[in-house]
Scaffold this motif. Structure first.
Motif, mmCIF file in Angstrom:
data_model
loop_
_atom_site.group_PDB
_atom_site.id
_atom_site.type_symbol
_atom_site.label_atom_id
_atom_site.label_comp_id
_atom_site.label_asym_id
_atom_site.label_seq_id
_atom_site.Cartn_x
_atom_site.Cartn_y
_atom_site.Cartn_z
ATOM 1 N N ASP A 256 0.830 -1.203 0.000
ATOM 2 C CA ASP A 256 0.000 0.000 0.000
ATOM 3 C C ASP A 256 0.865 1.254 0.000
ATOM 4 O OD1 ASP A 256 -2.252 -1.565 0.030
ATOM 5 O OD2 ASP A 256 -2.601 -1.386 2.188
ATOM 6 N N THR A 257 1.895 1.265 0.846
ATOM 7 C CA THR A 257 2.800 2.416 0.902
ATOM 8 C C THR A 257 3.506 2.618 -0.430
ATOM 9 O OG1 THR A 257 3.162 2.087 3.275
ATOM 10 C CG2 THR A 257 4.804 3.386 2.094
ATOM 11 N N VAL B 276 1.126 4.283 -2.961
ATOM 12 C CA VAL B 276 0.940 5.710 -2.693
ATOM 13 C C VAL B 276 2.195 6.493 -3.065
ATOM 14 C CG1 VAL B 276 0.408 7.441 -0.934
ATOM 15 C CG2 VAL B 276 -0.742 5.216 -0.885
ATOM 16 N N SER C 133 -5.914 -4.223 -3.145
ATOM 17 C CA SER C 133 -5.627 -3.377 -2.001
ATOM 18 C C SER C 133 -6.895 -3.045 -1.225
ATOM 19 C CB SER C 133 -4.910 -2.104 -2.471
ATOM 20 O OG SER C 133 -4.489 -1.329 -1.385
ATOM 21 N N THR D 19 -6.185 2.997 0.463
ATOM 22 C CA THR D 19 -5.019 3.122 -0.420
ATOM 23 C C THR D 19 -5.435 3.703 -1.755
ATOM 24 O OG1 THR D 19 -3.906 1.281 0.665
ATOM 25 C CG2 THR D 19 -3.169 1.848 -1.557
ATOM 26 N N ASP E 152 -5.899 7.430 -1.246
ATOM 27 C CA ASP E 152 -4.596 8.098 -1.177
ATOM 28 C C ASP E 152 -3.999 8.298 -2.567
ATOM 29 O OD1 ASP E 152 -4.491 8.357 1.594
ATOM 30 O OD2 ASP E 152 -3.444 6.451 1.885
ATOM 31 N N CYS E 153 -4.040 7.252 -3.369
ATOM 32 C CA CYS E 153 -3.424 7.307 -4.703
ATOM 33 C C CYS E 153 -4.125 8.319 -5.601
ATOM 34 C CB CYS E 153 -3.444 5.927 -5.345
ATOM 35 S SG CYS E 153 -2.319 4.729 -4.594
#
Length: 397
Positions: free
Chosen positions: A8-9, A12, A62, A66, A69-70
Motif C-alpha cells: 500500500d505504501t 501511494v 488493495s 489506499t 490516497d493514490c
C-alpha cells in the motif's frame, strides 16, 4: 499483513512520484484532449490501474483507503489524469464484484494489460433477448471517461419484457473494439479525460457477460469465486461515487500549494500593506480554505474507511450507511468548492491568463463539481429523509 502495508505504501509513493511530470504535461493533456500515451504507459508500469484488481488476475487487491490516497496524490498533478485513474481503477472493483469467474477469465485470460471504461446510465439502449444472450440493436452512452485508452467496457442495459415494461437494469461487459467512439468531448475542463460518447449497433452480448445491476447494488454479486476476499464485499455504489469526488480533493490541495508558493513575492495594492501575505484578509481566507480542505478530506476518508471496515467484517454496508456515505461525498465536494472559491478570490485576477496553473485547476474542478451524482443538495436531502425516518428518494445507493 506487513507485506500488504508495504505494498500500500509503495502504491501511494508511486502515485505521489507522478505529480511533477503530470504538471509538466498539463498543457499537452489539455491540447490533445486525452492523457498522453507516455503517461498511460507509465501508469500501467506502476500498476496504478490495478490497485483494486484481484491478485489472481495480476492486481494488488488493495483497499479503498489506499485507492483514495493514490487518487488524491495523482490529482494534485493533473485533474484529468486523476479522474482517469480514479474511474478506471474503480471499474476494476465493479467488474471484479459484479461478474462471474467465466467472464473474468474471458476478460483477463493471460493478458493483464486491461483498462476499463464504461457508463452505467444509457441515453439509449435497445436490447433484444436472443438465444444465449442479448442483441444490442442500438446503444448510446455519454461521458465515457477513458474511452480512448480502454480495452474492455461495462455499460448499463435495461431489460424489458414483451410489453415493453422494465424488468431489470443490468450491466454488460464488452470488448471496446466493438464500440464506436465519438469525438464529442470538447469541454471547458477535464479536457484530457476523453469522456466521449460511445455507441454500438447490433452487438451480441452472451449471458455470462450480463448481470443485474440492481442485485449488485445490494451486494448480491455473481463473483462466487471471490466471496472469501473482503475487498469484493465493498459497497458498490458509494465506491463509484467516491471515485468521482476524490480528484476534486487533489485539485484543491494543489490550488492551496500553488497559492502558498506564490504568496511570498506577491505585491499588494490598496489594502494597506506592501505584500499580500501581510494582510489580515489573506490570513483569514487561507486559514478558512485550509480548514475546508481538511473537512472535505475527513468526510472522504470516513467513506473510504467505512467501506473498508464493513468489507473486512464480511457484512455488506446497510442502506442507511450507504445514504450517509453519499451525503459525506456531496458535503466534501461542497467544502472543496468553497475552499477553491476563497483561494481564487485571494489570488486576484492573474489566474485568467493561460498557463496559470490555478486557471486549469478552476476549470477542471468546476467540471467535476457539477456532476449530478456529487450534488451536495441532492445527497443531503436524501440523508435528511433517512434521518427523518423516511425512504431515500435516490433510485440507486
Amino acid at each position: 499483513m506487513a507485506r500488504v502495508a508495504e505494498i500500500d505504501t509503495m502504491l501511494v509513493d508511486k502515485a505521489r512520484s507522478f505529480i511533477p511530470r503530470l504538471r509538466e504535461r498539463g498543457a499537452e493533456t489539455d491540447n490533445i484532449r486525452r492523457i498522453p500515451e507516455a503517461t498511460i504507459e507509465e501508469l500501467k508500469e506502476a500498476g496504478l490501474f490495478k490497485i483494486l484488481r484481484p491478485h489472481m488476475y495480476g492486481g494488488f487487491q488493495s483497499n479503498m483507503r489506499t485507492y483514495t490516497d493514490c487518487i488524491v496524490e495523482i490529482s494534485q498533478g493533473c485533474g484529468s489524469t486523476g479522474w482517469i485513474v480514479a474511474l478506471c481503477a474503480i471499474r476494476e472493483l465493479m467488474v471484479a464484484e459484479s461478474f462471474s469467474e467465466k467472464t473474468h477469465q474471458e476478460i483477463f485470460g493471460e493478458n493483464e494489460d486491461v483498462v476499463f471504461a464504461g457508463v452505467y446510465e444509457p441515453r439509449k439502449c435497445i436490447a433484444k433477448r436472443v438465444e444465449g444472450g442479448y442483441m444490442i440493436e442500438e446503444g448510446f452512452w455519454m461521458f465515457c471517461s477513458g474511452s480512448l485508452h480502454a480495452s474492455w467496457g461495462y455499460f448499463g442495459m435495461p431489460v424489458m419484457d414483451e410489453k415493453g415494461k422494465l424488468i431489470d437494469q443490468c450491466l454488460m461487459t464488452v470488448p471496446f473494439n466493438q464500440m464506436e467512439i465519438m469525438d464529442d468531448w470538447h469541454t471547458m475542463g477535464l479536457r484530457g479525460t476523453g469522456s466521449n460518447s460511445v455507441k454500438m449497433n447490433n452487438v451480441f452480448i452472451p449471458d455470462h457477460r450480463v448481470v443485474s445491476f440492481s442485485q449488485a447494488l445490494n451486494g448480491n454479486f455473481a463473483s462466487q469465486h471471490l466471496r472469501d476476499v473482503p475487498l469484493y464485499n465493498t459497497a458498490l455504489f458509494p465506491s463509484l461515487i467516491l471515485s468521482l469526488g476524490l480528484p476534486g480533493l487533489g485539485l484543491v490541495k494543489a490550488a492551496l500549494e500553488f497559492f502558498q508558493d506564490k504568496l511570498p513575492g506577491r505585491k499588494a495594492a490598496h489594502i494597506g500593506v506592501e505584500y499580500v501575505r501581510d494582510a489580515a484578509s489573506t490570513h483569514l481566507m487561507i486559514a478558512e480554505a485550509s480548514l475546508k480542505i481538511d473537512s472535505a478530506s475527513m468526510h472522504y476518508y470516513r467513506v473510504a474507511d467505512d467501506l473498508d471496515d464493513w468489507a473486512q467484517r464480511g457484512t455488506y454496508m446497510d442502506k442507511p450507511t450507504r445514504v450517509r456515505a453519499l451525503a459525506d461525498i456531496g458535503y466534501a465536494n461542497q467544502m472543496c468548492k468553497e475552499a477553491l472559491d476563497l483561494l481564487m478570490l485571494a489570488s486576484g485576477s492573474g489566474f485568467v491568463y493561460e498557463g496559470n496553473p490555478l486557471q486549469r485547476i478552476f476549470r477542471d474542478f468546476w467540471t467535476l463539481y457539477s456532476h449530478r451524482s456529487l450534488s451536495p443538495n441532492i445527497t443531503k436531502e436524501n440523508y435528511g429523509r433517512v434521518l427523518s425516518g423516511l425512504e431515500s428518494n435516490a433510485l440507486r445507493y
